[in-house]
Design an enzyme around this catalytic site. Structure first.
Site, mmCIF file in Angstrom:
data_model
loop_
_atom_site.group_PDB
_atom_site.id
_atom_site.type_symbol
_atom_site.label_atom_id
_atom_site.label_comp_id
_atom_site.label_asym_id
_atom_site.label_seq_id
_atom_site.Cartn_x
_atom_site.Cartn_y
_atom_site.Cartn_z
ATOM 1 C CG HIS A 226 -1.876 1.174 1.220
ATOM 2 N ND1 HIS A 226 -3.160 1.076 0.700
ATOM 3 C CD2 HIS A 226 -1.742 2.468 1.641
ATOM 4 C CE1 HIS A 226 -3.770 2.243 0.824
ATOM 5 N NE2 HIS A 226 -2.924 3.108 1.386
ATOM 6 C CB CYS A 227 1.785 3.637 -2.587
ATOM 7 S SG CYS A 227 2.680 5.192 -2.815
ATOM 8 C CG PHE A 228 0.975 5.070 3.698
ATOM 9 C CD1 PHE A 228 -0.239 4.986 4.355
ATOM 10 C CD2 PHE A 228 1.906 4.061 3.907
ATOM 11 C CE1 PHE A 228 -0.516 3.949 5.219
ATOM 12 C CE2 PHE A 228 1.650 3.011 4.757
ATOM 13 C CZ PHE A 228 0.435 2.948 5.415
ATOM 14 N N GLY B 92 -2.046 6.886 -1.827
ATOM 15 C CA GLY B 92 -3.323 6.666 -1.160
ATOM 16 C C GLY B 92 -4.045 5.423 -1.636
ATOM 17 C CB CYS B 93 -4.593 3.476 -4.096
ATOM 18 S SG CYS B 93 -3.422 3.909 -5.389
#
Length: 343
Positions: free
Chosen positions: A179-181, A184-185
């Protein structure tokens, strides 16, 4: 009242996305309005070229970022995507679906889950139901085509190999990597190529900003011309500022310089790590467990992420085009491993 872990992750998600928007906008503004015009004020042609390069890098970063967000939705796995049911010619396939799924997966133990996830069912085409009948197969369904499929306990759905559930996205993601913060997804089957090129151009853009800022500082502040590298160290810089040897603006530019350097290193790390996984044909989850169940030769591993042909792979690094195809569909992996489309 203490925040739950879900709220903490949500706040981290929003904070990182805000940082990305702020840094990208601030970097482009400083480059176009401050650093580049000052450094190349006596050379209009060079100034135009450097400005154009900054705009192109920013466009590539934002373009890939948008593609990450757009293509993420295609990586979300839903019940309607269980297309193998429609391909089964058995008359009682649909009627027995719910009964067989619950019967088969209800009593999974932790050990059996590990075996199924590590490919215990991959070679044999068998789906395990319980300890007493480990070779039970779903009668009336295409059991042989379900090798590697597992049930997500959060979604209560049968999910394909390499898919994982994300608590933040609240969905199962096809070939989930992480999950890439900042985006955001989740990064999965349909947007991994854009994340990889996003990191590449993010690193190049941040490096470009770093060098432009250094040139600007050295040309406009005498302190850095006299003291050299020493003046860039925070303790010395703050001391010079307190003693009045430099202004507060120079301190802000040095802080921005550190921000750009950190961003460049972070993006470069993610790019190199992603390329490392692509070459090995693994996800982050598989890498941690040293699994190579879905790894093919080098060319096909790269094509599985960047496009169905070598030309597509090259173009994917040059232009973020969201309508390029893929090698496979993210649910079956026969085309990657054997060069044939899954049943």
């Amino acid at each position: 009242m203490a925040l739950s872990w879900e709220w903490k992750l949500f706040l981290l998600n929003m904070t990182c996305q805000s940082l990305f928007a702020i840094y990208t906008s601030l970097t482009l503004f400083i480059a176009l309005r401050v650093t580049l015009p000052q450094v190349y004020r006596d050379d209009a042609i060079t100034l135009f070229n450097r400005t154009l390069l900054a705009v192109i890098l920013a466009t590539y970063v934002v373009g890939n970022y948008i593609c990450i967000k757009l293509k993420f939705h295609f990586s979300v796995f839903s019940r309607q995507q269980n297309t193998f049911l429609a391909k089964d010619n058995s008359s009682n396939c649909d009627s027995n679906w719910n009964y067989n799924r619950k019967k088969t997966f209800k009593t999974f133990s932790k050990t059996e889950n590990e075996e199924s996830d590590s490919g215990g069912a991959l070679g044999s085409g068998r789906i395990f139901s319980n300890g007493k009948d480990r070779h039970h197969q779903l009668k009336g369904n295409t059991a042989l085509n379900l090798a590697g499929w597992d049930e997500c306990r959060q979604c209560n759905e049968l999910t394909p190999p390499r898919s994982k559930h994300c608590p933040l996205c609240r969905s199962c993601i096809l070939k989930r990597d992480h999950h890439c913060f900042f985006a955001g997804c989740c990064i999965g089957f349909h947007n991994q190529r854009y994340f990889t090129t996003f990191c590449l151009y993010g690193a190049l853009g941040a490096l470009y900003s770093t060098f432009a800022t250094v040139w600007f500082i050295n040309e406009n502040y005498e302190l850095f011309q006299e003291w050299g590298v020493i003046a860039y160290f925070p303790p010395f810089l703050i001391g010079f500022w307190v003693l009045g040897y430099t202004c507060g603006t120079s301190v802000l530019f040095v802080l921005f310089l550190y921000w750009s350097t950190f961003t460049a290193c972070l993006c470069l790390y993610f790019f190199l790590f992603q390329m490392f996984l692509v070459v090995r044909g693994q996800t982050k989850y598989e890498f941690k467990r040293n699994r190579f169940l879905y790894s093919s030769d080098l060319v096909r591993n790269v094509m599985s992420v960047f496009g169905p042909s070598k030309l597509y792979c090259l173009v994917s690094f040059l232009v973020p085009l969201p309508f390029f195809g893929y090698l496979g569909d993210g649910k079956t992996w026969d085309e990657l491993l054997h060069g044939t489309k899954g049943a």
